[in-house]
Design an enzyme around this catalytic site. Structure first.
Site, PDB file in Angstrom:
ATOM      1  N   ASP A  64       1.109  -1.177  -0.026  1.00 41.77           N
ATOM      2  CA  ASP A  64       0.368   0.253   0.137  1.00 41.77           C
ATOM      3  C   ASP A  64       1.252   1.281   0.196  1.00 41.77           C
ATOM      4  O   ASP A  64       0.537   2.155  -0.188  1.00 41.77           O
ATOM      5  CB  ASP A  64      -0.819   0.508   1.631  1.00 41.77           C
ATOM      6  CG  ASP A  64       0.157   0.476   2.034  1.00 41.77           C
ATOM      7  OD1 ASP A  64       1.078  -0.465   2.415  1.00 41.77           O
ATOM      8  OD2 ASP A  64      -0.925   0.004   3.793  1.00 41.77           O
ATOM      9  N   HIS A  65       2.407   1.163   0.381  1.00 40.42           N
ATOM     10  CA  HIS A  65       3.005   2.175   0.367  1.00 40.42           C
ATOM     11  C   HIS A  65       3.534   3.068  -1.061  1.00 40.42           C
ATOM     12  O   HIS A  65       3.389   4.166  -1.970  1.00 40.42           O
ATOM     13  CB  HIS A  65       3.778   2.405   1.831  1.00 40.42           C
ATOM     14  CG  HIS A  65       3.164   2.444   2.992  1.00 40.42           C
ATOM     15  ND1 HIS A  65       2.457   1.941   3.548  1.00 40.42           N
ATOM     16  CD2 HIS A  65       3.782   3.656   4.434  1.00 40.42           C
ATOM     17  CE1 HIS A  65       2.221   2.052   4.581  1.00 40.42           C
ATOM     18  NE2 HIS A  65       2.660   3.364   5.146  1.00 40.42           N
ATOM     19  N   ASP A 119       3.335  -0.994  11.423  1.00 47.32           N
ATOM     20  CA  ASP A 119       3.838   0.489  11.048  1.00 47.32           C
ATOM     21  C   ASP A 119       3.312   1.320  12.425  1.00 47.32           C
ATOM     22  O   ASP A 119       1.833   0.410  12.998  1.00 47.32           O
ATOM     23  CB  ASP A 119       2.489   0.212  10.004  1.00 47.32           C
ATOM     24  CG  ASP A 119       2.245   1.637   9.613  1.00 47.32           C
ATOM     25  OD1 ASP A 119       2.629   1.985   8.313  1.00 47.32           O
ATOM     26  OD2 ASP A 119       1.288   2.583  10.193  1.00 47.32           O
ATOM     27  N   ARG A 385      -0.653  12.499  10.389  1.00 43.65           N
ATOM     28  CA  ARG A 385       0.929  13.821   9.985  1.00 43.65           C
ATOM     29  C   ARG A 385       1.081  14.734   9.412  1.00 43.65           C
ATOM     30  O   ARG A 385       0.418  14.726   7.938  1.00 43.65           O
ATOM     31  CB  ARG A 385       1.537  12.377  10.409  1.00 43.65           C
ATOM     32  CG  ARG A 385       1.657  11.650  10.976  1.00 43.65           C
ATOM     33  CD  ARG A 385       2.588  10.751  11.239  1.00 43.65           C
ATOM     34  NE  ARG A 385       2.828   9.648  12.392  1.00 43.65           N
ATOM     35  CZ  ARG A 385       3.188   8.865  12.026  1.00 43.65           C
ATOM     36  NH1 ARG A 385       3.635   8.288  11.155  1.00 43.65           N
ATOM     37  NH2 ARG A 385       2.931   8.075  13.596  1.00 43.65           N
ATOM     38  N   SER A 541       6.888   8.020  12.680  1.00 45.83           N
ATOM     39  CA  SER A 541       6.948   6.344  12.122  1.00 45.83           C
ATOM     40  C   SER A 541       7.373   5.167  12.725  1.00 45.83           C
ATOM     41  O   SER A 541       7.670   5.070  13.587  1.00 45.83           O
ATOM     42  CB  SER A 541       7.319   6.405  10.534  1.00 45.83           C
ATOM     43  OG  SER A 541       7.900   5.373  10.324  1.00 45.83           O
ATOM     44  N   ARG A 543       8.911   2.755  10.882  1.00 46.70           N
ATOM     45  CA  ARG A 543      10.418   2.460  10.189  1.00 46.70           C
ATOM     46  C   ARG A 543      10.745   1.996  11.270  1.00 46.70           C
ATOM     47  O   ARG A 543      12.132   3.055  11.709  1.00 46.70           O
ATOM     48  CB  ARG A 543      10.664   3.336   9.443  1.00 46.70           C
ATOM     49  CG  ARG A 543      10.885   4.529   9.839  1.00 46.70           C
ATOM     50  CD  ARG A 543      10.572   5.842   8.326  1.00 46.70           C
ATOM     51  NE  ARG A 543       9.342   6.417   8.408  1.00 46.70           N
ATOM     52  CZ  ARG A 543       9.252   7.359   7.732  1.00 46.70           C
ATOM     53  NH1 ARG A 543       9.801   8.429   7.230  1.00 46.70           N
ATOM     54  NH2 ARG A 543       7.604   7.394   7.924  1.00 46.70           N
TER      55      ARG A 543
END
Ligand code: MIC
Ligand code: SF4
Length: 650
Positions: A64-65, A119, A385, A541, A543
């Protein structure tokens, strides 16, 4: 003494540690999710652990990203994830099927279950009564392998909702209100649990908007009870069988209570550059030239506000209108299911006739994958965000608003209060949603796993080299940054950098680009270095690239006033020492370029007390703390979670 709902689920899943406030507990994880931008690394790590089939009840890999395919990299990553998923027992949601959190809520989430996802917005699942937590990719890889997921038993904050939202006031305004009360660090170490008679007035998509954006409070997660509205949502998804009623005990005791009267709320916006910089629309317009803030762009979508309920409101507001000539409006529905139903009921036609630019069901502009605003542009977004530079335009001014505010403003050309639209009709969701899982590929039967080849492209590189914690540390402070540094500062995203997520050497060249473009080169030349920061360092995030790039560049320790939860864990997982100043004032004594040293580092970490850092340049020393559980200490000493897991699997 009764239990809160969060405690009930946590208790039922605690498989390690002592179930006591402030202690570390290991949770059995029922479900996992990954998305592609963090997923490639998570599966590289999963493979490095040498585990065959996943051990969870359900693991799902979403794309999706990174859906903008302007080179081979993203398509290669999709193919890699599809093949790994098929081989190891993971369900695969193909590009176009939707944003991970929206699709997971629709098709897989279940009340009472635990979910971790690579995520930070995984807490969306709290909207149907799950304990859903955002984590680093490596933690998710461990959970897929059947390992526990560790958290510090959090404080539980009760948000008591009373009353009912007024017409045109939205779930987004509830979470914006809470952000204005608690701030972006107010939720650290806490679970936000919603109760009160106001809960029953909110639909599941509205609840999910609120739990989704609880991530912006820094909270471990947020949760709503599972009630008749949850049941109706799951029934509409054809999944009523997974429904169970769940609520806190009558005599549950909470650590904090915040009361919000839904009837008293009004439409608000989070102003640049932080989700907690919340003001009423009136305040923002009053400060603008001519009493109205002119806007350049409106983006509707993201995992926060892209449900059918949101889209129906947008369509109603746009009906028979045209988007203002000075405004670009984009709409990205959250999933194929949402888009299909919009098409079925005519909402899509209405939105298109008004002049909206339809984007695919994916993260898109939320992560800077296209639709960057014009120079110094003012962009209203229904996202979660608005960190500096995240839109892809460094000087853009991004305001976070509800879909109602976004749509009304897109027509008006300025920030507009939707209450001016007059009466609001009742938006009723269909009793049955259009369910079609043809874009979700099931895993292969385990007996066929050996015959499935994992397809790797040239951009897919290995996990960076790690080493056990050194006996002594002596390194330069290669970078000093301020408060509220986000992972978008440490490891920016956007259409140019995201395709490098599976190539740590390449992505590292962009580390801290928002703060200091020369940092990667300097850090590499130094061989080893230390980063110094302020409070709430690493917010945003999940990440792990914000830890893996520094690891690759030779960062050995990060010394800050305080950390955000997921990032601190990611640093530990990467074998980087997370230190906090005992006296915040000592932050001021360190300058970029100072040589810092810690003697007997291993011994000091093992002893668990404060760690003394000498500033050799200034001839001073200061104390830092490094509060770690025994398990975290072992992870750091052996050079990170990957090495620790490999060692403990044998
Ligand atoms: C985000 O919203 O910042 C992301 C992109 O979804 C991240 C994950 C990532 O960086 O890949 C998140 O929220 O964890
Ligand atoms: Fe995607 Fe944005 Fe949600 Fe992150 S916050 S998962 S980028 S839609």
């Amino acid at each position: 003494m009764g239990l809160t709902l969060a405690e009930k689920i946590l208790k039922a899943h605690t498989v390690d540690g002592v179930f006591e406030k402030g202690r570390e507990i290991g949770l059995k994880i029922d479900q996992t999710l990954t998305q592609d931008a963090t997923g490639t690394m998570a599966y590289i790590e999963f493979e490095a652990m040498g585990i065959g089939q996943v051990k969870t009840e359900k693991s799902v890999a979403y794309i999706d990203h990174n859906t903008l395919q302007s080179g081979f990299e993203n398509a290669d990553d999709h193919r890699f994830i599809a093949s790994v998923a098929k081989k190891h027992g993971i369900w695969y949601s193909r590009p176009g099927n939707g944003i991970c959190h929206q699709v997971h809520l629709e098709r897989f989430g279940a009340p009472g279950k635990t979910l971790i996802g690579s995520d930070s917005h995984t807490p969306t699942g709290g909207g149907i009564g799950m304990i859903a937590i955002g984590a680093g990719g490596l933690d998710v890889a461990v959970a897929m392998g059947g390992g526990a997921y560790y958290i510090t038993y959090p404080k539980i904050v009760n948000v008591k909702l009373s009353g009912k939202l007024s017409p045109w006031v939205s779930a987004k305004d509830v979470i914006l209100k809470l952000l204005s009360i608690l701030s972006v660090k107010g939720g650290v170490g806490k679970i936000i649990e919603y109760t009160g008679e106001g809960v029953g007035t909110l639909s599941v998509p509205e609840r999910a908007t609120i739990t989704n954006m609880g991530a912006e409070l820094g909270a471990t997660t947020s949760i709503f009870p599972s009630d008749e509205r949850t049941r109706a949502f799951l029934r509409a998804e054809g999944r009523e069988d997974v429904w169970v009623p769940l609520a806190a005990d009558e005599d549950a005791v909470y650590d904090e209570v915040v009361a919000i009267d839904l009837s008293s709320l009004e439409p608000m916006a989070a102003c640049p550059h932080s989700p907690d910089n919340v003001k009423t629309l009136g305040e923002i317009n009053a400060a603008a030239e001519g009493g109205r803030m002119k806007i350049d762009q409106v983006c509707i979508g993201s995992c926060t506000n892209s449900s059918l309920a949101d889209m129906l409101k947008v369509a109603y507001i746009l009906r028979g209108k045209t988007v203002h000539p000075d405004v670009s409006l984009s709409v990205s529905p959250g999933s194929k299911q949402v888009l299909t139903m919009m098409a079925g009921c005519g909402a899509l036609e209405t939105i298109l006739s008004a002049g909206a630019r339809l984007l695919e069901s994916a993260c898109g502009p939320c992560i800077g994958m296209g639709q960057s605003p014009n120079s110094a542009g003012i962009s209203l977004r229904t996202f979660n965000r608005n960190f500096e530079g995240r839109s892809g335009t460094k000087d853009a001014r991004v305001y976070l608003v509800s879909p109602e505010v976004a749509a009304a403003s897109a027509v008006a050309g300025y920030l507009c209060d939707p209450r001016a639209l007059g009466d609001m009709p009742a938006f009723v969701l269909p009793e049955q949603f259009t369910v079609n899982d043809n874009m979700i590929t099931p895993p292969a039967p385990p007996k066929e796993a050996d015959s499935i080849a994992v397809l790797r492209g040239p951009n897919i590189r290995e996990y960076p080299k790690t080493a056990p914690l050194a006996d002594h540390l002596r390194a330069e402070c290669a970078l000093k940054v301020g408060d509220n540094i986000t992972t978008d500062h440490i490891m920016p995203a956007g259409a140019k950098i995201l395709p490098l997520r599976s190539n740590i050497p390449a992505i590292s060249k962009h580390c801290f680009a928002v703060c200091d473009e020369s940092f990667p080169e300097r850090a590499l030349a130094l061989g080893q270095s230390i980063v110094v920061g302020g409070s709430n360092y690493g917010q945003g995030s999940s990440r792990e690239h914000a830890a893996l790039a520094p690891l690759y560049l030779g960062v050995k320790a990060v010394i800050v006033k305080s950390f955000a939860r997921i990032h601190r864990q990611n640093l530990i997982n990467a074998g980087i020492l997370p230190l906090e100043f005992v006296e915040e004032a000592d932050y001021d004594t360190v300058s970029q370029g100072d040589i810092l040293a810690v003697e007997d580092l291993r011994e000091q970490v093992e002893a668990g007390g404060p760690i003394t850092v000498k500033n050799l340049t200034k001839g001073k020393s200061f104390e830092t703390k490094c509060e770690l559980s025994e398990r975290m200490r072992a992870i750091l000493l052996c050079g990170g979670l990957l090495d620790y897991t490999k060692a403990n699997l044998k």
